[in-house]
Design a protein around this motif. Structure first.
Motif, PDB file in Angstrom:
ATOM      1  N   ALA A  14       0.868  -1.181   0.000  1.00 24.82           N
ATOM      2  CA  ALA A  14       0.000   0.000   0.000  1.00 24.82           C
ATOM      3  C   ALA A  14       0.902   1.228   0.000  1.00 24.82           C
ATOM      4  CB  ALA A  14      -0.904  -0.004   1.229  1.00 24.82           C
ATOM      5  N   ASP A  15       0.649   2.111  -0.935  1.00 17.63           N
ATOM      6  CA  ASP A  15       1.485   3.303  -1.057  1.00 17.63           C
ATOM      7  C   ASP A  15       0.932   4.500  -0.294  1.00 17.63           C
ATOM      8  OD1 ASP A  15       3.279   1.995  -2.732  1.00 17.63           O
ATOM      9  OD2 ASP A  15       2.131   2.515  -4.523  1.00 17.63           O
ATOM     10  N   ASP A  16      -0.360   4.479  -0.001  1.00 15.92           N
ATOM     11  CA  ASP A  16      -0.997   5.630   0.613  1.00 15.92           C
ATOM     12  C   ASP A  16      -1.072   5.444   2.130  1.00 15.92           C
ATOM     13  OD1 ASP A  16      -2.342   7.962   1.101  1.00 15.92           O
ATOM     14  OD2 ASP A  16      -4.218   7.332   0.148  1.00 15.92           O
ATOM     15  N   TRP A  17      -0.035   5.894   2.809  1.00 18.36           N
ATOM     16  CA  TRP A  17      -0.012   5.824   4.266  1.00 18.36           C
ATOM     17  C   TRP A  17       0.775   7.006   4.802  1.00 18.36           C
ATOM     18  CZ3 TRP A  17       4.697   4.853   6.881  1.00 18.36           C
ATOM     19  CH2 TRP A  17       5.748   4.409   6.085  1.00 18.36           C
ATOM     20  N   GLU A  18       0.476   7.325   6.039  1.00 15.77           N
ATOM     21  CA  GLU A  18       1.137   8.455   6.670  1.00 15.77           C
ATOM     22  C   GLU A  18       1.462   8.112   8.109  1.00 15.77           C
ATOM     23  OE1 GLU A  18      -1.703  11.778   7.119  1.00 15.77           O
ATOM     24  OE2 GLU A  18      -3.191  10.303   6.510  1.00 15.77           O
ATOM     25  N   ILE A  19       2.421   8.808   8.646  1.00 11.96           N
ATOM     26  CA  ILE A  19       2.819   8.598  10.030  1.00 11.96           C
ATOM     27  C   ILE A  19       2.664   9.920  10.774  1.00 11.96           C
ATOM     28  CG2 ILE A  19       5.265   9.017   9.635  1.00 11.96           C
ATOM     29  CD1 ILE A  19       5.720   6.636  11.643  1.00 11.96           C
ATOM     30  N   ALA A  20       2.101   9.828  11.969  1.00  9.87           N
ATOM     31  CA  ALA A  20       1.900  11.013  12.798  1.00  9.87           C
ATOM     32  C   ALA A  20       2.220  10.649  14.237  1.00  9.87           C
ATOM     33  CB  ALA A  20       0.450  11.493  12.684  1.00  9.87           C
ATOM     34  N   THR A  21       2.455  11.652  15.043  1.00 20.28           N
ATOM     35  CA  THR A  21       2.706  11.428  16.459  1.00 20.28           C
ATOM     36  C   THR A  21       1.417  11.722  17.227  1.00 20.28           C
ATOM     37  OG1 THR A  21       5.005  12.045  16.196  1.00 20.28           O
ATOM     38  CG2 THR A  21       4.129  12.082  18.427  1.00 20.28           C
ATOM     39  N   VAL A  22       0.974  10.727  17.996  1.00 16.62           N
ATOM     40  CA  VAL A  22      -0.231  10.852  18.805  1.00 16.62           C
ATOM     41  C   VAL A  22       0.145  10.520  20.238  1.00 16.62           C
ATOM     42  CG1 VAL A  22      -2.578   9.992  19.191  1.00 16.62           C
ATOM     43  CG2 VAL A  22      -1.683  10.176  16.848  1.00 16.62           C
ATOM     44  N   ASP A  23      -0.070  11.440  21.134  1.00 22.45           N
ATOM     45  CA  ASP A  23       0.289  11.249  22.544  1.00 22.45           C
ATOM     46  C   ASP A  23       1.743  10.808  22.709  1.00 22.45           C
ATOM     47  OD1 ASP A  23      -2.294  11.953  23.378  1.00 22.45           O
ATOM     48  OD2 ASP A  23      -2.997   9.877  23.194  1.00 22.45           O
ATOM     49  N   GLY A  24       2.619  11.375  21.906  1.00 28.05           N
ATOM     50  CA  GLY A  24       4.043  11.091  22.004  1.00 28.05           C
ATOM     51  C   GLY A  24       4.482   9.793  21.353  1.00 28.05           C
ATOM     52  N   GLU A  25       3.565   9.090  20.677  1.00 28.57           N
ATOM     53  CA  GLU A  25       3.919   7.826  20.033  1.00 28.57           C
ATOM     54  C   GLU A  25       3.621   7.904  18.537  1.00 28.57           C
ATOM     55  OE1 GLU A  25       3.331   4.349  23.197  1.00 28.57           O
ATOM     56  OE2 GLU A  25       1.436   5.239  22.539  1.00 28.57           O
ATOM     57  N   ILE A  30      -3.151   3.937   7.344  1.00 30.41           N
ATOM     58  CA  ILE A  30      -3.088   3.402   5.983  1.00 30.41           C
ATOM     59  C   ILE A  30      -4.428   3.680   5.307  1.00 30.41           C
ATOM     60  CG2 ILE A  30      -2.704   1.345   4.568  1.00 30.41           C
ATOM     61  CD1 ILE A  30      -1.496   0.065   7.171  1.00 30.41           C
ATOM     62  N   HIS A  31      -4.374   4.183   4.076  1.00 27.40           N
ATOM     63  CA  HIS A  31      -5.571   4.439   3.280  1.00 27.40           C
ATOM     64  C   HIS A  31      -5.548   3.478   2.096  1.00 27.40           C
ATOM     65  CE1 HIS A  31      -5.956   8.247   5.484  1.00 27.40           C
ATOM     66  NE2 HIS A  31      -4.640   8.325   5.344  1.00 27.40           N
ATOM     67  N   TRP A  32      -6.668   2.809   1.840  1.00 26.95           N
ATOM     68  CA  TRP A  32      -6.730   1.918   0.685  1.00 26.95           C
ATOM     69  C   TRP A  32      -8.164   1.771   0.215  1.00 26.95           C
ATOM     70  CZ3 TRP A  32      -7.384  -0.199   5.421  1.00 26.95           C
ATOM     71  CH2 TRP A  32      -8.211  -1.290   5.560  1.00 26.95           C
ATOM     72  N   THR A  33      -8.321   1.236  -0.973  1.00 24.44           N
ATOM     73  CA  THR A  33      -9.629   1.001  -1.557  1.00 24.44           C
ATOM     74  C   THR A  33      -9.929  -0.485  -1.480  1.00 24.44           C
ATOM     75  OG1 THR A  33      -9.335   2.863  -3.064  1.00 24.44           O
ATOM     76  CG2 THR A  33     -11.034   1.264  -3.642  1.00 24.44           C
ATOM     77  N   LYS A  34     -11.034  -0.812  -0.824  1.00 21.68           N
ATOM     78  CA  LYS A  34     -11.447  -2.221  -0.724  1.00 21.68           C
ATOM     79  C   LYS A  34     -12.059  -2.625  -2.057  1.00 21.68           C
ATOM     80  CE  LYS A  34     -14.171  -5.447   2.000  1.00 21.68           C
ATOM     81  NZ  LYS A  34     -13.180  -6.435   2.233  1.00 21.68           N
ATOM     82  N   ARG A  35     -11.568  -3.702  -2.592  1.00 18.13           N
ATOM     83  CA  ARG A  35     -12.070  -4.202  -3.858  1.00 18.13           C
ATOM     84  C   ARG A  35     -12.952  -5.422  -3.606  1.00 18.13           C
ATOM     85  NH1 ARG A  35      -7.289  -2.001  -4.607  1.00 18.13           N
ATOM     86  NH2 ARG A  35      -6.955  -0.644  -6.394  1.00 18.13           N
ATOM     87  N   THR A  50     -22.000   0.922  -0.186  1.00 18.36           N
ATOM     88  CA  THR A  50     -20.866   0.797   0.718  1.00 18.36           C
ATOM     89  C   THR A  50     -19.666   1.577   0.200  1.00 18.36           C
ATOM     90  OG1 THR A  50     -21.612  -1.405   1.336  1.00 18.36           O
ATOM     91  CG2 THR A  50     -19.328  -0.866   1.854  1.00 18.36           C
ATOM     92  N   ASP A  51     -19.112   2.401   1.064  1.00 19.85           N
ATOM     93  CA  ASP A  51     -17.916   3.163   0.717  1.00 19.85           C
ATOM     94  C   ASP A  51     -16.743   2.201   0.598  1.00 19.85           C
ATOM     95  OD1 ASP A  51     -16.011   5.095   0.282  1.00 19.85           O
ATOM     96  OD2 ASP A  51     -16.095   5.919   2.314  1.00 19.85           O
ATOM     97  N   ARG A  52     -16.035   2.243  -0.477  1.00 21.99           N
ATOM     98  CA  ARG A  52     -14.907   1.339  -0.689  1.00 21.99           C
ATOM     99  C   ARG A  52     -13.601   1.894  -0.139  1.00 21.99           C
ATOM    100  NH1 ARG A  52     -16.334  -1.212  -6.612  1.00 21.99           N
ATOM    101  NH2 ARG A  52     -18.472  -1.680  -6.067  1.00 21.99           N
ATOM    102  N   GLU A  53     -13.594   3.175   0.193  1.00 19.18           N
ATOM    103  CA  GLU A  53     -12.394   3.785   0.751  1.00 19.18           C
ATOM    104  C   GLU A  53     -12.274   3.388   2.218  1.00 19.18           C
ATOM    105  OE1 GLU A  53     -10.194   5.325  -1.248  1.00 19.18           O
ATOM    106  OE2 GLU A  53     -11.631   4.746  -2.796  1.00 19.18           O
ATOM    107  N   ARG A  54     -11.105   2.900   2.583  1.00 16.11           N
ATOM    108  CA  ARG A  54     -10.877   2.426   3.946  1.00 16.11           C
ATOM    109  C   ARG A  54      -9.694   3.160   4.557  1.00 16.11           C
ATOM    110  NH1 ARG A  54     -15.321   0.332   3.121  1.00 16.11           N
ATOM    111  NH2 ARG A  54     -15.738  -1.883   3.267  1.00 16.11           N
ATOM    112  N   GLU A  55      -9.705   3.191   5.876  1.00 16.04           N
ATOM    113  CA  GLU A  55      -8.615   3.806   6.628  1.00 16.04           C
ATOM    114  C   GLU A  55      -8.361   2.916   7.844  1.00 16.04           C
ATOM    115  OE1 GLU A  55      -8.402   8.213   7.019  1.00 16.04           O
ATOM    116  OE2 GLU A  55      -8.731   7.723   9.133  1.00 16.04           O
ATOM    117  N   LEU A  56      -7.114   2.606   8.079  1.00 19.55           N
ATOM    118  CA  LEU A  56      -6.728   1.764   9.200  1.00 19.55           C
ATOM    119  C   LEU A  56      -5.658   2.490   9.991  1.00 19.55           C
ATOM    120  CD1 LEU A  56      -6.781  -1.009  10.667  1.00 19.55           C
ATOM    121  CD2 LEU A  56      -5.022  -1.755   9.051  1.00 19.55           C
TER     122      LEU A  56
END
Length: 121
Positions: A14-25, A30-35, A50-56
Motif C-alpha cells: 500500500a502506497d498511501d499511508w502516513e505517520i503522525a505522532t499521537v500522545d508522544g507515540e 493506511i488508506h486503501w480502496t477495498k475491492r 458501501t464506501d470502498r475507501e478504507r482507513e486503518l
C-alpha cells in the motif's frame, strides 16, 4: 494466503499511508480502496452504497511492524524489533501475535510475501 515463516520477507503493498505522532507515540494510518472479491460482493457494495475507501490506524506495535515491512527485514527480525520496543505483556507471544497481524494485513492486500523470498515450513 501464502506460506511464510520466520525467514519470509514481508513488503508493504500500500502506497498511501502516513505517520503522525499521537500522545508522544508514532502512529501509522493506511488508506486503501477495498475491492470486491467476487460478483456478489460487488452487487452488495452497490446495493448498500458501501464506501470502498478504507482507513486503518495502527497502534504503536502495528506501527513498528508496518515500518519494518519494507522488503529488507524478515519476519524473525521484525519479531525481534517488536519484542525489544514494546512491553512483553502487550505483544506476548510475539511470534503468534505477529503472524496473526501479518496475515490480517495480507488478507486486506496491504502486505505481500514475494514467493522468491519466502520459505514454507
Amino acid at each position: 494466503m501464502t506460506e511464510h515463516g520466520p525467514t519470509a520477507v514481508p513488503r508493504r503493498d500500500a502506497d498511501d499511508w502516513e505517520i503522525a505522532t499521537v500522545d508522544g507515540e508514532a502512529r501509522v494510518t493506511i488508506h486503501w480502496t477495498k475491492r470486491p472479491q467476487n460478483r456478489l460482493d460487488r452487487f452488495l457494495f452497490d446495493l448498500f452504497g458501501t464506501d470502498r475507501e478504507r482507513e486503518l490506524e495502527l497502534d504503536p506495535v502495528g506501527t513498528t511492524v508496518w515500518r519494518h515491512c519494507d522488503g529488507d527485514h524478515t519476519v524473525a527480525e521484525i519479531a525481534e524489533r517488536v519484542a525489544a520496543s514494546h512491553e512483553s505483556d502487550r505483544v506476548a507471544p510475539v511470534d503468534e501475535t505477529l503472524a496473526h497481524f501479518l496475515m490480517r494485513l495480507e488478507e486486506r492486500g496491504l502486505v505481500r510475501f514475494d514467493a522468491s523470498e519466502t520459505t514454507g515450513e
